[in-house]
Scaffold this motif. Structure first.
Motif, PDB file in Angstrom:
ATOM      1  N   PRO A  26       0.831  -1.210   0.000  1.00  0.00           N
ATOM      2  CA  PRO A  26       0.000   0.000   0.000  1.00  0.00           C
ATOM      3  C   PRO A  26       0.860   1.252   0.000  1.00  0.00           C
ATOM      4  N   GLY A  27       0.263   2.338  -0.435  1.00  0.00           N
ATOM      5  CA  GLY A  27       0.963   3.605  -0.391  1.00  0.00           C
ATOM      6  C   GLY A  27       1.090   4.124   1.036  1.00  0.00           C
ATOM      7  N   LYS A  28       1.961   5.103   1.201  1.00  0.00           N
ATOM      8  CA  LYS A  28       2.170   5.734   2.498  1.00  0.00           C
ATOM      9  C   LYS A  28       1.493   7.098   2.501  1.00  0.00           C
ATOM     10  N   ARG A  29       0.474   7.255   3.346  1.00  0.00           N
ATOM     11  CA  ARG A  29      -0.232   8.526   3.403  1.00  0.00           C
ATOM     12  C   ARG A  29       0.597   9.531   4.201  1.00  0.00           C
ATOM     13  N   ILE A  30       0.943  10.620   3.549  1.00  0.00           N
ATOM     14  CA  ILE A  30       1.731  11.672   4.187  1.00  0.00           C
ATOM     15  C   ILE A  30       0.826  12.759   4.729  1.00  0.00           C
ATOM     16  N   ARG A  31      -0.217  13.058   3.976  1.00  0.00           N
ATOM     17  CA  ARG A  31      -1.191  14.058   4.417  1.00  0.00           C
ATOM     18  C   ARG A  31      -2.574  13.586   4.030  1.00  0.00           C
ATOM     19  N   ALA A  32      -3.473  13.577   4.991  1.00  0.00           N
ATOM     20  CA  ALA A  32      -4.848  13.174   4.710  1.00  0.00           C
ATOM     21  C   ALA A  32      -5.558  14.277   3.931  1.00  0.00           C
ATOM     22  N   GLY A  33      -6.537  13.879   3.130  1.00  0.00           N
ATOM     23  CA  GLY A  33      -7.313  14.852   2.383  1.00  0.00           C
ATOM     24  C   GLY A  33      -8.365  14.182   1.543  1.00  0.00           C
ATOM     25  N   SER A  34      -9.257  14.987   1.006  1.00  0.00           N
ATOM     26  CA  SER A  34     -10.384  14.448   0.246  1.00  0.00           C
ATOM     27  C   SER A  34     -10.035  14.146  -1.201  1.00  0.00           C
ATOM     28  N   ALA A  35      -8.903  14.651  -1.701  1.00  0.00           N
ATOM     29  CA  ALA A  35      -8.501  14.403  -3.093  1.00  0.00           C
ATOM     30  C   ALA A  35      -6.985  14.278  -3.153  1.00  0.00           C
ATOM     31  N   PRO A  36      -6.434  13.205  -2.586  1.00  0.00           N
ATOM     32  CA  PRO A  36      -4.974  13.114  -2.444  1.00  0.00           C
ATOM     33  C   PRO A  36      -4.246  12.961  -3.774  1.00  0.00           C
ATOM     34  N   THR A  37      -3.107  13.608  -3.870  1.00  0.00           N
ATOM     35  CA  THR A  37      -2.172  13.406  -4.960  1.00  0.00           C
ATOM     36  C   THR A  37      -1.303  12.200  -4.627  1.00  0.00           C
ATOM     37  N   THR A  38      -1.119  11.309  -5.603  1.00  0.00           N
ATOM     38  CA  THR A  38      -0.252  10.144  -5.414  1.00  0.00           C
ATOM     39  C   THR A  38       1.012  10.329  -6.234  1.00  0.00           C
ATOM     40  N   VAL A  39       2.146  10.152  -5.594  1.00  0.00           N
ATOM     41  CA  VAL A  39       3.445  10.228  -6.257  1.00  0.00           C
ATOM     42  C   VAL A  39       4.054   8.837  -6.215  1.00  0.00           C
ATOM     43  N   GLU A  40       4.275   8.236  -7.395  1.00  0.00           N
ATOM     44  CA  GLU A  40       4.749   6.860  -7.479  1.00  0.00           C
ATOM     45  C   GLU A  40       6.105   6.801  -8.148  1.00  0.00           C
ATOM     46  N   GLY A  41       7.000   6.027  -7.568  1.00  0.00           N
ATOM     47  CA  GLY A  41       8.316   5.827  -8.155  1.00  0.00           C
ATOM     48  C   GLY A  41       9.187   5.017  -7.222  1.00  0.00           C
ATOM     49  N   GLU A  42      10.398   4.738  -7.670  1.00  0.00           N
ATOM     50  CA  GLU A  42      11.357   4.078  -6.807  1.00  0.00           C
ATOM     51  C   GLU A  42      11.805   5.057  -5.718  1.00  0.00           C
ATOM     52  N   PRO A  43      12.316   4.557  -4.599  1.00  0.00           N
ATOM     53  CA  PRO A  43      12.611   5.446  -3.462  1.00  0.00           C
ATOM     54  C   PRO A  43      13.509   6.627  -3.802  1.00  0.00           C
ATOM     55  N   MET A  44      14.577   6.418  -4.569  1.00  0.00           N
ATOM     56  CA  MET A  44      15.433   7.540  -4.923  1.00  0.00           C
ATOM     57  C   MET A  44      14.661   8.606  -5.683  1.00  0.00           C
ATOM     58  N   GLU A  45      13.802   8.169  -6.579  1.00  0.00           N
ATOM     59  CA  GLU A  45      13.050   9.116  -7.402  1.00  0.00           C
ATOM     60  C   GLU A  45      12.066   9.908  -6.553  1.00  0.00           C
ATOM     61  N   VAL A  46      11.388   9.222  -5.641  1.00  0.00           N
ATOM     62  CA  VAL A  46      10.435   9.919  -4.776  1.00  0.00           C
ATOM     63  C   VAL A  46      11.168  10.879  -3.839  1.00  0.00           C
ATOM     64  N   LEU A  47      12.342  10.480  -3.356  1.00  0.00           N
ATOM     65  CA  LEU A  47      13.149  11.367  -2.521  1.00  0.00           C
ATOM     66  C   LEU A  47      13.546  12.620  -3.285  1.00  0.00           C
TER      67      LEU A  47
END
Length: 213
Positions: free
Chosen positions: A171-192
């Motif tokens: 599952p994804g890791k929720r960083i901030r709760a909200g009604s219309a979340p943006t999802t950022v997907e990639g390998e860890p280096m890329e997300v960092l």
């Protein structure tokens, strides 16, 4: 200790120093306005000048302006007064053990992401770069760092923010709760890299969320 068994921070520091040596002082980086000489001076200042550390930690806060300006002045004086090969040698050597950044526990926490990010800042400013394949343990460590840095980036996503690893299921890791979340997907280096503002070179997929409910 074999090279592959050294801590991630030590390996990234050594690889970055090798690249700085190879490219010389005037090569571009992904840090706006910085050459390799600027980056080397920044890393030496961070390693060896504890008085500059508050300026880095508080750079983006209302009270951090003067502190950050002090850190920048220290970097500029070092860059203009020290020969580039000596700067790189100090990057490679790291801080003395008696300074805070030289304590093993501090280095393990603070340096892994720092040197991985800045290694990519130099690599990805060159033509023909490609993402590196990282060992799973390194990817896991950078994934933890990505989540920490993403907490600051979450302020730009009032609808919510979720990070999703593309290299392992789960599952994804929720960083901030909200009604219309943006999802950022990639390998860890890329997300960092995305979380630290390197959006032009981070190979991620960003999906703006649809309203929930």
């Amino acid at each position: 200790m074999t090279p592959s068994s050294r801590p991630l921070a030590a390996r990234e520091r050594a690889a970055l120093a090798d690249l700085l040596d190879e490219l010389g002082p005037d090569a571009p980086t992904c840090c706006e306005g910085w050459t390799t000489a600027h980056l080397a001076a920044h890393l030496v200042t961070r390693d060896r000048r504890p008085d500059a550390l508050p300026g880095y930690a508080l750079e983006r806060t209302p009270v951090g302006g003067r502190l950050h300006a002090h850190a920048e002045r220290v970097e500029d004086r070092l860059r203009t007064s020290t020969a580039y090969p000596e700067l790189v040698a100090r990057v490679r050597q790291g801080p003395p053990a008696w300074l805070p950044m030289g304590w093993p526990g501090v280095s393990a926490v603070a340096d892994s992401a720092e040197f991985a990010i800045h290694h990519e800042d130099v690599r990805r400013a060159r033509p023909g770069w490609a993402p590196r394949a990282l060992p799973p343990a390194d990817a896991d460590r950078l994934w933890g760092a990505a989540q920490l840095f993403a907490r600051a980036a979450a302020a730009r996503h009032p609808g919510g923010l979720v990070l999703q690893r593309s290299d392992v299921p789960g599952p994804g890791k929720r960083i901030r709760a909200g009604s219309a979340p943006t999802t950022v997907e990639g390998e860890p280096m890329e997300v960092l890299l995305w979380a630290t503002g390197r959006t032009d070179v981070a190979r991620v997929v960003v999906r703006d969320g649809a309203p929930v409910g």
